[in-house]
Design a protein around this motif. Structure first.
Motif, PDB file in Angstrom:
ATOM      1  N   ILE A 119       4.850   5.876   1.981  1.00  0.00           N
ATOM      2  CA  ILE A 119       4.151   7.160   2.134  1.00  0.00           C
ATOM      3  C   ILE A 119       4.778   8.157   1.162  1.00  0.00           C
ATOM      4  O   ILE A 119       5.965   8.487   1.282  1.00  0.00           O
ATOM      5  CB  ILE A 119       4.299   7.714   3.572  1.00  0.00           C
ATOM      6  CG1 ILE A 119       3.637   6.760   4.577  1.00  0.00           C
ATOM      7  CG2 ILE A 119       3.703   9.118   3.681  1.00  0.00           C
ATOM      8  CD1 ILE A 119       3.843   7.162   6.042  1.00  0.00           C
ATOM      9  N   GLU A 120       3.992   8.626   0.221  1.00  0.00           N
ATOM     10  CA  GLU A 120       4.484   9.693  -0.655  1.00  0.00           C
ATOM     11  C   GLU A 120       4.198  11.008   0.080  1.00  0.00           C
ATOM     12  O   GLU A 120       3.044  11.414   0.233  1.00  0.00           O
ATOM     13  CB  GLU A 120       3.788   9.677  -2.011  1.00  0.00           C
ATOM     14  CG  GLU A 120       4.397  10.688  -2.973  1.00  0.00           C
ATOM     15  CD  GLU A 120       3.944  10.475  -4.414  1.00  0.00           C
ATOM     16  OE1 GLU A 120       4.808  10.444  -5.297  1.00  0.00           O
ATOM     17  OE2 GLU A 120       2.725  10.349  -4.648  1.00  0.00           O
ATOM     18  N   ALA A 121       5.268  11.651   0.548  1.00  0.00           N
ATOM     19  CA  ALA A 121       5.091  12.766   1.467  1.00  0.00           C
ATOM     20  C   ALA A 121       4.971  14.120   0.777  1.00  0.00           C
ATOM     21  O   ALA A 121       4.631  15.115   1.411  1.00  0.00           O
ATOM     22  CB  ALA A 121       6.249  12.782   2.455  1.00  0.00           C
ATOM     23  N   ALA A 154       7.925   3.052   7.607  1.00  0.00           N
ATOM     24  CA  ALA A 154       7.365   3.021   6.246  1.00  0.00           C
ATOM     25  C   ALA A 154       8.400   3.670   5.342  1.00  0.00           C
ATOM     26  O   ALA A 154       9.181   4.526   5.784  1.00  0.00           O
ATOM     27  CB  ALA A 154       6.059   3.806   6.179  1.00  0.00           C
ATOM     28  N   SER A 155       8.393   3.271   4.086  1.00  0.00           N
ATOM     29  CA  SER A 155       9.299   3.898   3.132  1.00  0.00           C
ATOM     30  C   SER A 155       8.738   5.295   2.816  1.00  0.00           C
ATOM     31  O   SER A 155       7.526   5.461   2.661  1.00  0.00           O
ATOM     32  CB  SER A 155       9.322   3.031   1.867  1.00  0.00           C
ATOM     33  OG  SER A 155      10.062   3.675   0.866  1.00  0.00           O
ATOM     34  N   ILE A 156       9.625   6.289   2.750  1.00  0.00           N
ATOM     35  CA  ILE A 156       9.151   7.654   2.448  1.00  0.00           C
ATOM     36  C   ILE A 156       9.572   8.013   1.032  1.00  0.00           C
ATOM     37  O   ILE A 156      10.714   7.818   0.620  1.00  0.00           O
ATOM     38  CB  ILE A 156       9.714   8.692   3.450  1.00  0.00           C
ATOM     39  CG1 ILE A 156       9.357   8.294   4.878  1.00  0.00           C
ATOM     40  CG2 ILE A 156       9.187  10.099   3.137  1.00  0.00           C
ATOM     41  CD1 ILE A 156       7.882   8.194   5.176  1.00  0.00           C
ATOM     42  N   ILE A 157       8.607   8.560   0.316  1.00  0.00           N
ATOM     43  CA  ILE A 157       8.796   8.803  -1.113  1.00  0.00           C
ATOM     44  C   ILE A 157       8.622  10.285  -1.432  1.00  0.00           C
ATOM     45  O   ILE A 157       7.741  10.951  -0.887  1.00  0.00           O
ATOM     46  CB  ILE A 157       7.745   7.968  -1.894  1.00  0.00           C
ATOM     47  CG1 ILE A 157       8.053   6.487  -1.664  1.00  0.00           C
ATOM     48  CG2 ILE A 157       7.743   8.292  -3.383  1.00  0.00           C
ATOM     49  CD1 ILE A 157       6.873   5.612  -1.743  1.00  0.00           C
ATOM     50  N   GLY A 158       9.477  10.772  -2.332  1.00  0.00           N
ATOM     51  CA  GLY A 158       9.327  12.144  -2.822  1.00  0.00           C
ATOM     52  C   GLY A 158       9.069  12.090  -4.327  1.00  0.00           C
ATOM     53  O   GLY A 158       9.713  11.321  -5.044  1.00  0.00           O
ATOM     54  N   ILE A 211       0.846  -1.197   0.000  1.00  0.00           N
ATOM     55  CA  ILE A 211       0.000   0.000   0.000  1.00  0.00           C
ATOM     56  C   ILE A 211       0.882   1.248   0.000  1.00  0.00           C
ATOM     57  O   ILE A 211       1.697   1.466   0.894  1.00  0.00           O
ATOM     58  CB  ILE A 211      -0.967  -0.004   1.215  1.00  0.00           C
ATOM     59  CG1 ILE A 211      -1.977  -1.159   1.084  1.00  0.00           C
ATOM     60  CG2 ILE A 211      -1.710   1.323   1.325  1.00  0.00           C
ATOM     61  CD1 ILE A 211      -2.913  -1.094  -0.106  1.00  0.00           C
ATOM     62  N   PHE A 212       0.688   2.028  -1.051  1.00  0.00           N
ATOM     63  CA  PHE A 212       1.426   3.268  -1.265  1.00  0.00           C
ATOM     64  C   PHE A 212       0.424   4.395  -1.045  1.00  0.00           C
ATOM     65  O   PHE A 212      -0.529   4.552  -1.812  1.00  0.00           O
ATOM     66  CB  PHE A 212       1.943   3.245  -2.707  1.00  0.00           C
ATOM     67  CG  PHE A 212       2.645   4.477  -3.233  1.00  0.00           C
ATOM     68  CD1 PHE A 212       2.001   5.697  -3.352  1.00  0.00           C
ATOM     69  CD2 PHE A 212       3.953   4.394  -3.691  1.00  0.00           C
ATOM     70  CE1 PHE A 212       2.639   6.806  -3.893  1.00  0.00           C
ATOM     71  CE2 PHE A 212       4.606   5.496  -4.239  1.00  0.00           C
ATOM     72  CZ  PHE A 212       3.929   6.703  -4.334  1.00  0.00           C
ATOM     73  N   ALA A 230       1.161  11.581   8.674  1.00  0.00           N
ATOM     74  CA  ALA A 230       2.132  10.520   8.349  1.00  0.00           C
ATOM     75  C   ALA A 230       2.278   9.545   9.512  1.00  0.00           C
ATOM     76  O   ALA A 230       2.344   8.327   9.310  1.00  0.00           O
ATOM     77  CB  ALA A 230       3.477  11.140   8.002  1.00  0.00           C
ATOM     78  N   LEU A 231       2.300  10.080  10.747  1.00  0.00           N
ATOM     79  CA  LEU A 231       2.456   9.178  11.896  1.00  0.00           C
ATOM     80  C   LEU A 231       1.231   8.271  12.040  1.00  0.00           C
ATOM     81  O   LEU A 231       1.339   7.106  12.418  1.00  0.00           O
ATOM     82  CB  LEU A 231       2.682   9.989  13.179  1.00  0.00           C
ATOM     83  CG  LEU A 231       4.048  10.693  13.233  1.00  0.00           C
ATOM     84  CD1 LEU A 231       4.146  11.596  14.461  1.00  0.00           C
ATOM     85  CD2 LEU A 231       5.197   9.679  13.236  1.00  0.00           C
TER      86      LEU A 231
END
Ligand code: KIV
Ligand code: ZN
Length: 515
Positions: free
Chosen positions: A42-44, A67-71, A6-7, A31-32
């Motif tokens: 998580i696409e932040a 979680a993996s953080i994505i830009g 899940i993204f 996000a938390l």
């Protein structure tokens, strides 16, 4: 059972919803909660869009551990560099690169031939690969891209180093059959496809985002992208709670599952709605207020005899509990604290004192204080903004044959008292003009919405406003049993946020266009 990743893009595509503008603290708060919900990625945000976006992604990257953080990044080195900077500190960083591939976008937006699209994307992926192990590549508007070209683009992306290839139905044009077929075709024809993950990213313009995402799963997608409550550009994105519950409820059919903690869904949904100001329609699947309500006599009779007659999901699954303890004016601090813990809030002493004072105030006006009332009270000030201005009193004179007049008393941070009065087209207009005079802020009211927290004449009213000043756009929230007071509180809250935003070097992302 196959695992579906899940993204979550609530903080990026979701924040692209009109009128939504989250500040850094709000992004971290969401996000938390997404981390608690158990999303994998998580696409932040879109770091190159503005210093505010970069700071937001950076704050999320530092706060989230599980979680993996994505830009997000266009296929340009400056964007990739901004994402690199933003993702410093992330435990598991990932870059999301995109470039449009459909004939319409190639011709009118990019003015590029197919080979130029391939070369530009490849150069960007190869550049990014020097800095990122994990790269997702999105051929924007994949849904309207020629299938053979999409295969070519996917093959190039895999060769260049992408670890995930995402298939965005950017304009929500696809039907489930067509969208599923894209995944099947890629799986069957692209060399190396078994070494990467395929992702689905759908928009809801034709109301098919969830159905399309599920069709992608049936045809081999490994990851679903979406947002909480389905917020997002135009008609929104795939609602992640819908996909999660479809997989849970129809496990035998899909043979796939997510790692989401389903009992955190209701709480996440409420938080996103509160902080974005995007009201959840009552009939929204899974998280709407009526999703578990049974109105007709026949249904109620069936439910009393055997719940499964009309209930395919229990409210408890998504974390909705039946309230056993209703508080009132005789309830003490202990019962109040217990209730908060039960609702998932463990407040420090100072916050508890302030919440308890608000609760007592409300209990004087309202006989039974429900869970929703308590949540509305504490979530009104979930994010602490320095109160440069605090509303002390308002007085309104209204008659349908006379001009509405309002006077306000506002306290400033340094203890000064500001008294102002104004007339307006209506009571709210008069209040807002009086506040403008007192604060000497020249703002434009861009959006105003009001919602009742519970039913009944004594229900709390919750007001959400969006104010604009030049390039800045801010939201504000206010809650009260009186809708005029709630309106004034929301407006003053927004002005305080505006002042905070102006002070911060990392300005919020307002009016950014993705090209
Ligand atoms: O809808 C879309 O195409 C997007 C891309 C940036 C992935 O959001
Ligand atoms: Zn999108």
């Amino acid at each position: 059972m196959r695992k579906i990743y899940i993204f979550d893009t609530t903080l990026r595509d979701g924040e692209q919803s009109p009128g939504v503008n989250l500040n850094m603290q709000e992004k971290v708060e969401i996000a938390l909660q997404l981390e608690k919900l158990g999303v994998d990625r998580i696409e932040a945000g879109f770091p190159a869009a503005s210093p505010g976006d970069l700071a937001g992604v950076s704050a999320v990257a530092r706060a989230v551990k599980n979680a993996s953080i994505i830009g997000l990044s266009r296929s340009r080195t400056q964007d990739i560099d901004a994402a690199r900077e933003a993702l410093i500190g992330a435990q598991d960083p990932c870059l999301h690169l995109f470039l449009a591939t459909s004939p319409i976008h190639r011709k009118h937006k990019l003015r590029m031939e197919k080979h130029q699209v391939l070369e530009t994307a490849e150069a960007a992926i190869r550049y990014a690969k020097k800095y990122f192990d994990k790269i997702e590549f999105s051929p924007e508007d994949a849904g309207r891209t020629e299938l053979d070209f999409l295969c070519e683009v996917t093959e190039m992306a895999i060769r260049a180093g992408a670890t995930v290839v995402n298939i965005p139905d950017t304009v929500g044009y696809m039907t489930p059959y067509e969208y599923g077929n894209i995944f099947k075709t890629l799986k069957e024809n692209v060399p190396g496809i078994e070494n990467i993950q395929l992702s689905a990213h759908c928009h809801d313009d034709l109301g098919m985002a969830t159905a399309n995402a599920l069709a992608a799963i049936l045809n081999g997608a490994d990851q679903i992208e979406g947002t909480i409550n389905g917020i997002g550009e135009r008609a929104g994105n795939t609602a992640l709670e819908e996909v999660a519950l479809a997989l849970e409820t129809r496990q035998q059919f899909f043979q796939a599952k997510t790692s989401l903690v389903l009992s955190e869904i209701a709480r996440t949904s409420r938080l996103v709605s509160k902080l974005t100001g995007m009201v959840i329609p009552g009939n929204k699947a899974i998280v709407g207020a009526n999703a578990f309500a049974h109105e007709s006599g026949i249904h109620q009779d069936g439910m009393l005899k055997e719940k499964t007659t009309y209930e395919i999901i229990s409210p408890e699954t998504i974390g909705l509990k039946e309230s056993k303890l209703v508080l009132g004016k005789h309830s003490g601090r202990h019962a109040f604290r217990e209730k908060l813990v039960d609702l998932g809030y463990d407040l420090g002493d100072e916050q508890l004192n302030s919440a308890f004072a608000k609760f007592k105030d409300l209990a004087d006006k309202k006989k039974n204080v429900t869970d929703e009332d308590i949540l509305a009270l504490i979530e009104e000030k979930l994010i602490e903004t320095p109160e440069v201005f605090a509303l002390e009193t308002i007085q309104v004179s209204y008659g349908n044959q006379s001009t509405p007049t309002a006077s306000v008393r506002i306290k400033t941070l340094d203890g000064a008292t500001l008294d102002e009065a104004a007339v307006g087209n209506g009571s709210v207009d008069a209040i807002y003009k009086a506040i403008d005079k007192a604060t000497q802020e020249d703002v434009e009211l861009d959006d105003y919405s009001i919602q009742s927290v519970t039913q009944g004449k004594d229900a709390l009213g919750e007001v959400h406003v969006v104010l604009k000043q030049g390039d800045y756009s801010v939201q504000g929230r206010g809650v009260s049993t009186d809708i005029l007071e709630a309106s004034a509180r929301a407006y003053v809250d927004a002005i305080n946020r505006l002042i905070e935003k102006r002070k911060s070097p990392a300005r919020g992302r307002d009016n950014v266009t993705l090209i």
